[in-house]
Design an enzyme around this catalytic site. Structure first.
Site, mmCIF file in Angstrom:
data_model
loop_
_atom_site.group_PDB
_atom_site.id
_atom_site.type_symbol
_atom_site.label_atom_id
_atom_site.label_comp_id
_atom_site.label_asym_id
_atom_site.label_seq_id
_atom_site.Cartn_x
_atom_site.Cartn_y
_atom_site.Cartn_z
ATOM 1 N N HIS A 46 3.718 -2.276 3.074
ATOM 2 C CA HIS A 46 3.739 -0.941 2.496
ATOM 3 C C HIS A 46 5.050 -0.729 1.760
ATOM 4 O O HIS A 46 6.123 -1.011 2.323
ATOM 5 C CB HIS A 46 3.570 0.135 3.582
ATOM 6 C CG HIS A 46 2.262 0.066 4.304
ATOM 7 N ND1 HIS A 46 2.003 -0.870 5.296
ATOM 8 C CD2 HIS A 46 1.118 0.796 4.168
ATOM 9 C CE1 HIS A 46 0.765 -0.705 5.738
ATOM 10 N NE2 HIS A 46 0.199 0.299 5.077
ATOM 11 N N ASP B 80 0.817 -1.208 0.000
ATOM 12 C CA ASP B 80 0.000 0.000 0.000
ATOM 13 C C ASP B 80 0.855 1.264 0.000
ATOM 14 O O ASP B 80 2.040 1.250 0.385
ATOM 15 C CB ASP B 80 -0.900 0.042 1.234
ATOM 16 C CG ASP B 80 -2.055 -0.941 1.163
ATOM 17 O OD1 ASP B 80 -2.046 -1.792 0.263
ATOM 18 O OD2 ASP B 80 -2.946 -0.860 2.023
#
Length: 450
Positions: free
Chosen positions: A401, A256
């Site tokens: 991430h 992400d």
């Protein structure tokens, strides 16, 4: 045998025209062959009792070469013959209209080729591809497909084998944003008229006369249309690469908040070394800021998802702002990657009815996660690996991430460890396809927010 061109009669401008036409014809032929070439993994086969008959015409002003599928049942042959006849009539009409430009070394050409492939146990797709070159440099192309149910000895249309409701059409529409002109919108209105083929990998659609470059080809992954398929068809489809052996372990890696110019390339290198494909949920603002990195992710074959434009909690803003966050991000991601993100991961995993409605209205599915690596909190490689290994289970979607350097630090050990434990890595779409028969939910495991 092509008519010999009287070169002595052609002066300087004519040479240029002939060279351009010659290269264009060769280019068009190459496109034609490529357009009808079937994936060798699709096990291209023909329906029982079918033959392909080739006919050629060599006239002063044109040549025609047509390949016609011939089957024992005249009723099955009729629609095939009717379409080929129509293409011939259209071609000869154009020849007549351009008779002043034809002859004296330049002729028009029509080529119709045919092929077939097996879709399910009882159905076969027959594709006809027409290429005309009369008075234009590029030529004119058309595709026509027929799907034959051999058990019932009849052709079937798309609404015969799947639901073609507004929801399904919206799923298709999300795949054709780059072709979203008035002609395409008109073509989408009647699924019964669509040209299509179906196999275990995808539903492939062909739309004629949308673009000058030739038929517009739209491929919809099989997982996206499985919920709409007739049960009988779905049961007999051999879904390619949709599953690995029963009892084996499979998980999806997701990243992400990127792309990031420093961390994302490092992660891409590690994934390449391990031959792993992942899903990247990008922020539109980041894709706009670092388009080259976003494009590199897509070109590496990874799946692209939407994580909104500015990472706002969608449940705390109005419906209009919510839609803007989703749509603006999608457009920026499309501009950078040339891919259409059809999955949405709401920031913080925050979902309410409005979020679900906005996602549905824009043809995107909501995807959360089942294992939170806590890399956003524990910015330590060892801690990241410890959390994932403690929480991992078959069918998990792992949240990471690609904006923290410690995540890139942790990834080599994480992949090596999970590989030794027998895990296989899939994209989210592949995981959805794998588990389609097991659950109707887009989420797996105990969903956690973060």
């Amino acid at each position: 045998m092509l008519k010999k061109i009287p070169f002595r009669r052609i002066r300087w401008p004519g040479w240029v025209v002939l060279i351009v036409i010659g290269f264009s014809f060769i280019y068009g032929m190459a496109q034609l062959v490529d357009a009808i070439r079937f994936d060798p993994e699709s096990e291209a086969t023909s329906p029982p009792g079918i033959e392909f008959k080739t006919e050629s015409t060599d006239a002063d002003t044109y040549t025609m070469s047509t390949e016609t599928p011939v089957m024992e049942d005249p009723q099955i042959n009729k629609p095939l013959n009717d379409w080929i006849k129509k293409e011939k009539e259209d071609f000869l009409k154009r020849v007549k209209e351009n008779k002043k430009e034809l002859g004296e070394g330049y002729r028009a050409h029509l080529i119709i080729q045919a092929d077939s492939r097996k879709s399910t146990h009882d159905t076969y797709s027959i594709m006809l591809h027409s290429y005309q070159l009369v008075n234009d440099v590029r030529g004119k192309e058309h595709v026509k497909t027929f799907t034959l149910d051999v058990s019932e000895k009849r052709f079937v249309k798309l609404p015969d084998i799947m639901k073609t409701n507004d929801e399904m059409i919206q799923t298709i529409r999300t795949r054709i944003q780059r072709h979203a002109n008035a002609k395409m919108q008109e073509a989408l209105k009647d699924p019964a008229t669509w040209n299509w083929t179906l196999n275990g990998k995808a539903l492939t659609l062909y739309f004629n006369d949308i673009e000058e470059a030739g038929p517009t080809r739209v491929e919809v992954p099989i997982h996206a249309i499985l919920p709409y398929l007739d049960d009988k068809i779905a049961d007999t489809l051999e879904v390619a690469e949709a599953s690995i052996g029963v009892g084996e372990k499979y998980v999806a890696l997701t990243f992400d908040d990127g792309p990031d110019p420093h961390v994302t390339p490092r992660i891409l290198n590690v994934l390449k070394e391990h031959d792993v494909k992942a899903t990247f949920f990008m922020l539109g603002s980041q894709a706009e800021k670092y388009p080259a990195i976003a494009k590199r992710v897509a070109e590496a074959g990874h799946e692209i998802g939407n994580h909104t434009d500015h990472h706002k909690d969608l449940t705390k803003i109005g419906r209009e702002q919510m839609a803007q966050e989703v749509l603006a991000s999608r457009q920026k991601i499309m501009d950078a990657t040339k891919e259409i993100p059809v999955m949405l991961r709401p920031p913080y995993g925050a979902i309410n009815r409005d979020v679900e409605t906005v996602a549905d209205d824009n043809g995107t599915s909501l995807v959360l996660w089942s294992v939170d690596s806590l890399d956003w909190k524990n910015k330590n490689a060892a801690a990241i690996n410890s959390v994932v290994q403690k929480e991992i289970a078959p069918g998990a979607i792992i949240l990471l991430h690609d904006v923290h350097s410690t995540t890139a630090d942790a990834l080599p050990t994480l992949l090596t460890t999970l590989e030794k434990e027998g895990y296989h890595f899939l994209t989210v779409s592949q995981l959805q396809s794998k588990l389609a028969a097991e659950t109707a939910s887009p989420f797996y495991g105990n969903m956690k927010k973060g």
